[in-house]
Structure formats: C-alpha cells, structure tokens
Design a protein around this motif. Sequence first.
Motif, short mmCIF file in Angstrom:
data_model
loop_
_atom_site.label_atom_id
_atom_site.label_comp_id
_atom_site.label_asym_id
_atom_site.label_seq_id
_atom_site.Cartn_x
_atom_site.Cartn_y
_atom_site.Cartn_z
N ILE A 1 68.47 -14.52 -8.29
CA ILE A 1 67.14 -14.25 -8.85
C ILE A 1 66.32 -15.54 -8.85
O ILE A 1 66.79 -16.59 -9.27
CB ILE A 1 67.26 -13.70 -10.28
N GLU A 2 65.13 -15.45 -8.38
CA GLU A 2 64.19 -16.58 -8.39
C GLU A 2 63.42 -16.57 -9.70
O GLU A 2 62.74 -15.59 -10.02
CB GLU A 2 63.22 -16.47 -7.20
N ARG A 3 63.51 -17.67 -10.48
CA ARG A 3 62.88 -17.70 -11.79
C ARG A 3 61.43 -18.16 -11.75
O ARG A 3 60.70 -17.99 -12.73
CB ARG A 3 63.69 -18.61 -12.70
N ASP A 4 61.01 -18.80 -10.69
CA ASP A 4 59.63 -19.25 -10.59
C ASP A 4 58.71 -18.04 -10.44
O ASP A 4 58.90 -17.19 -9.56
CB ASP A 4 59.48 -20.19 -9.40
N LEU A 5 57.68 -17.94 -11.29
CA LEU A 5 56.79 -16.78 -11.26
C LEU A 5 56.05 -16.66 -9.94
O LEU A 5 55.72 -15.55 -9.50
CB LEU A 5 55.79 -16.89 -12.42
N GLY A 6 55.76 -17.80 -9.33
CA GLY A 6 55.00 -17.75 -8.09
C GLY A 6 55.84 -17.40 -6.88
O GLY A 6 55.28 -17.11 -5.81
N LYS A 7 57.16 -17.44 -6.99
CA LYS A 7 58.03 -17.21 -5.84
C LYS A 7 58.88 -15.96 -5.95
O LYS A 7 59.37 -15.46 -4.94
CB LYS A 7 58.96 -18.42 -5.64
N ARG A 8 59.10 -15.43 -7.13
CA ARG A 8 60.03 -14.32 -7.28
C ARG A 8 59.43 -13.00 -6.78
O ARG A 8 58.20 -12.83 -6.73
CB ARG A 8 60.44 -14.18 -8.73
N LYS A 9 60.31 -12.06 -6.43
CA LYS A 9 59.87 -10.75 -5.93
C LYS A 9 59.38 -9.87 -7.10
O LYS A 9 59.77 -10.07 -8.24
CB LYS A 9 61.02 -10.05 -5.21
N SER A 10 58.56 -8.92 -6.74
CA SER A 10 58.12 -7.95 -7.74
C SER A 10 59.27 -7.00 -8.06
O SER A 10 60.18 -6.80 -7.25
CB SER A 10 56.91 -7.17 -7.24
N ILE A 11 59.22 -6.39 -9.23
CA ILE A 11 60.32 -5.53 -9.67
C ILE A 11 60.46 -4.29 -8.80
O ILE A 11 61.56 -3.76 -8.63
CB ILE A 11 60.11 -5.15 -11.15
N TRP A 12 59.36 -3.79 -8.20
CA TRP A 12 59.45 -2.56 -7.38
C TRP A 12 60.12 -2.81 -6.04
O TRP A 12 60.48 -1.87 -5.34
CB TRP A 12 58.06 -1.97 -7.17
N GLU A 13 60.30 -4.11 -5.66
CA GLU A 13 60.97 -4.42 -4.41
C GLU A 13 62.49 -4.29 -4.53
O GLU A 13 63.19 -4.30 -3.51
CB GLU A 13 60.61 -5.84 -3.95
N TYR A 14 63.01 -4.19 -5.74
CA TYR A 14 64.44 -3.97 -5.93
C TYR A 14 64.73 -2.46 -5.91
O TYR A 14 63.83 -1.63 -6.14
CB TYR A 14 64.91 -4.55 -7.27
N LEU A 15 65.99 -2.11 -5.64
CA LEU A 15 66.39 -0.71 -5.67
C LEU A 15 66.31 -0.18 -7.10
O LEU A 15 66.38 -0.95 -8.07
CB LEU A 15 67.81 -0.56 -5.12
N GLU A 16 66.18 1.10 -7.23
CA GLU A 16 65.96 1.67 -8.56
C GLU A 16 67.11 1.40 -9.51
O GLU A 16 66.91 1.11 -10.69
CB GLU A 16 65.74 3.19 -8.42
N HIS A 17 68.36 1.47 -9.02
CA HIS A 17 69.48 1.27 -9.90
C HIS A 17 69.71 -0.23 -10.20
O HIS A 17 70.60 -0.56 -10.99
CB HIS A 17 70.75 1.88 -9.28
N GLN A 18 68.94 -1.11 -9.56
CA GLN A 18 69.06 -2.54 -9.81
C GLN A 18 67.99 -3.08 -10.75
O GLN A 18 68.11 -4.18 -11.28
CB GLN A 18 69.00 -3.32 -8.48
#
Length: 561
Positions: free
Chosen positions: A52-69
């Motif tokens: 997981i990328e903790r930097d706000l400017g670099k991390r992915k949006s939550i909808w880019e992860y699978l639903e069960h993740q």
Amino acid sequence: MANRTIDSFFKKRRLEPSGSGEIPCPLRDSSPKHQTKKFCRAESLEFDISSIERDLGKRKSIWEYLEHQRDEVRRAYIKFGPYQPELPIESMVVDKKGRHFLFSWLQLQVSIDAAKWCAFQAVAFRGHDESLDSNNRGNFIELIKHVSSYNEKVAAVVLDNAPQNASYTSPTIQKEILSIWSIKIQKHIREEISDSKFSILVDEAQDRSKREQMAIVLRFVDKQGYIRERFFDIVHVHETNSLTLKKEICDVLSLHNLSVQNIRGQGYDGASNMRGEWNGLQALFIQECPYAYYIHCFAHRLQLTLVATSQEVIPVEQFFTNLSLLINLVSSSCKRVDQLRVARAARIAELIAIDELETGRGQNQMGTLKRPGTTRWGSHFSSICSLFTEYEDICSVLIDVINYGNTSTQRSEANRVYDFMTSFDFVLVMHMMRDILGFAQVLSQALQCKSQDILNALKLVSVTKDRLQSYRDNGWNELFTNVKTFCDARNIEMPDMNVIYKAGRGRIRKQNDPITMEHHYRIDVFLATVDSQILEMKNRFKEDVIELLILSSALHPKENF
C-alpha cells in the motif's frame, strides 16, 4: 474439428479468446458499449498490505481495488494512522504577484535554528550595520554565515545564493518566527493548566524605548501535582490605572480560553493602583471572582522595609549616597581598578606572611567593589561587605589619585570622597548597616527562591524580627567597640562622646536640649535606624497574616491530613 467448434463459440459471443486461461463472464452485456477485453478471474491472488502506498498523491483510489479487497485496504489505512509525507528539499512556489521562485525548506530551517539560538542565548538579533559590505552583520546573519561555512548544502541556499525575494533573513521573518514560537508555547502552557485553578502574577516595567510593559505570569498545579510558574505574556499598556490593567489581563486570558472564575490568587506589588481596597486591580477581580485572594509579594515587602529605613534616617541616606559616589569614582577608571587589584594582592601577601589570613582553595579571591542595585536591596549588603574587605586598598588608591591625579577635578573629588570615607559617621553607619542588612539577607534570599516552603519563610520572618529586637536592646556596646577598634587600627579620628553635640552650622540655635555625642549616635542614629526597621517589619509582616498562613499550611496534602 474441435478448434472450429471453439472459434464458432467465441464468434457467437462476440468475444475473443484471451489465451490466458480466463473464462468470460456469461452475464456481461454483449453490447458495443460494454465490449471489453477484461474478464473475471476464477481465482484472485492474496492481497499484500505492505504494497500500500501511503502518500496521498501517489496511492491508488479505493475503486481500483477488487471489491473483496476494499475493506481490507480501509482497515490497513486506519491501522497505519496519519502520515506526513517527506517534503522535497526544493520546490517551485508562486508568490502573490505570480512570480515563480525556488523555495528551499533547508533554507527556512537554517533561519529557524538561528532565531532559536539567538532567543535562547538572549542576544540581539540585529546588528548596527547589516549591509553586504559590513564586517559584522549582526548575530542572526553571522550565525547563518558560520553554519554555511561548514555545510555545502546550506551554503547553496542561504544569503547570497538565496533568491532576493526569499532570503528569510529580514527582521519581519525573524519576528514571525518568534511570534509562532510564542503562540506554540502559550498553547502548551494552556494545555498544562487545562481546567484547573490558577493564580496570576503581574508586574510593570519600562523597556529601553520607555514603553510601559505589563508582564503576566501564571502559577498553577500541573497534572503531576507540581507547582509551576510560567511566564505567559507581556503586554504594552498606555496607562497604568486599574481599569486599563484589568482589561488587558482579561483580554489575554480570554484569548486563550482561560476563565476569570478559575483565578484563586493575585500577586502584585504594593502600589495603590494594585492593592487599592475599592478601586485597585485586586478589588476589581474580587468583584468578579470572590476567591481570587490578593497576596503582596513577601520579597517586595522586605525591599520596601529596607528602602523606608534608608529614607527615614538622614545619616543612613547620606551613607548610601556617598557609597555610590565612592564606587563610581573607583570603578569608572580601568587604571584605578588595576591599582586596587595590585594593592589588594600586596595586602593579601602581607597578611599571609604574618599569619593573619588562612590559605586554601577558594580563599582570598581577588575582587572589585560591587555596585548596589536600585531595585535589589540585597545587593547593598554585598556592596558593604566588599567595602569592608578592601577598605585600606581603596584608601591607598584615593590617596594616589589625590597626589597624582590628571586633573584638578579628579583630585578634588577624590579628596572629598576620602574625607567622608575616613570619618567616624561613615564608619559607624557602615558597621551598623552591615549588621542590619545581614539579619535581613538570609530572609531576602529565602523569599526569592523558586521553590519556598511557606512555613520556613514565615519562621525566617519571625527570626529576623527577634534578631533586630535583640540587636536594639543589646547591640550598641558591641557595635561601638567594633567601630572603635576599626578606627584605632586605621588612625581614624574618633569624637569625644562626652562633649556637647553640635548639629551643624546655622542649626545650633534650633537644639532645644543639649545632648552629648554619645546620645546623638546612640539615640538619633542607632536606635532610630533599628526602630524604623522593626516598625516597618511589623507593619508589612503582620502577626495575624502570618498566623493565617501558618494555619492554612495544615491543609497541604503532603502531610496526609
């Protein structure tokens, strides 16, 4: 035949085989709008939280992860807590006028550290000449220059290498840094106080620019049960009347969300605008909070007692005036100070040779005359003690000035100082005030301690009163014997104590009754001085107040009552 059957199956579904073992979703809409090459996976790999990328400017949006993740990702971010990204050393910043310049966090950090050092060392920030051609541009800039000489990264972003519109060394930036610190310190003090009760200590003084300043100190008990005194704020006041002072104090308290109803004590000096029973500052606060009891500082009371003694008796006031003249004459010239040290060293060697002085580590130290302070009467005792120690040496320096002075003004002034210094009146008052101030010195030092037991202080007050009373009743004979011995050893002329005392030229006719010299020195000087001291001690340290404080000390929790 089998391959043709598979191809016809995909053509009917309008899909292409992925060749990766993925099974197409049969429920997906086959319209051109939703036509895509993405397929549902039969199995998903296990999610790695460490990726997981903790930097706000670099991390992915939550909808880019699978639903069960997604729930697991949310829990991981909550578990990690807040995150402060590392700022870049340099970045481009746009000012209010739209200009771009290179901003360095290292440059700002150096300015903050330089201001911090100057503030903690209590030195001046600015210099007389801060131009580029100056050899000394002030403590603040010179410290930055010194740090940059040891660090290439610092040297690359400060002073001459910094942008002209972002050097961060101007007086405005320095004041802003100090202002931010003061706000953070006040916030920390406010957190220490919390919702507990507190007392206010207020005093007034003038700064170098002749502006009246009011200092506010808060006294409280912290969460650990320790008594704390914190300097909280300093406010410029245009007037010193009680209404103006109360308004300024209330503004400071309300700014930091401190309620007047939580005040349980007031500590001011004895001025009328502070201690006035009806219109004084303490009375105005008591009207709003009846539990804000007013206490006059004991150390200030003792100082007022000593001042009143010097003002009541004329010979004592003349003694301190002549003492100041003597110290100014001897200490104003480096040549005379050196002469005094040489004479002192020769005298110490002579006394050691005849076994009148003990030798050892820390003994027989070289010193100079100590100047008495106008607001610290405890310094008068040290000044008189140093005069006792170097009396013969000072006389020899004055004689040298009388004989070999550069100007007639110096010679005449030295002669006048030498005359009153070698007079019986000066020697008598010098011995007497050394004894009286010595009685009050222990009490003065105890009252000025940062942490003082009230019972110990009150006990010292009673002891000082008893010693003064005993000195009045039985101290004259011993005092006169010491003065006579001192004068005989130094060839100082003593008056005949049995002759009639003459008050001075032009005042002899005003004497109603003829009195002897002994009566004058014993009654008009000795007893008058000691009586004024005892009277002031009784008036300023009353027995009922002392008894009340002693009884209230029984409520202290340290005795487990």
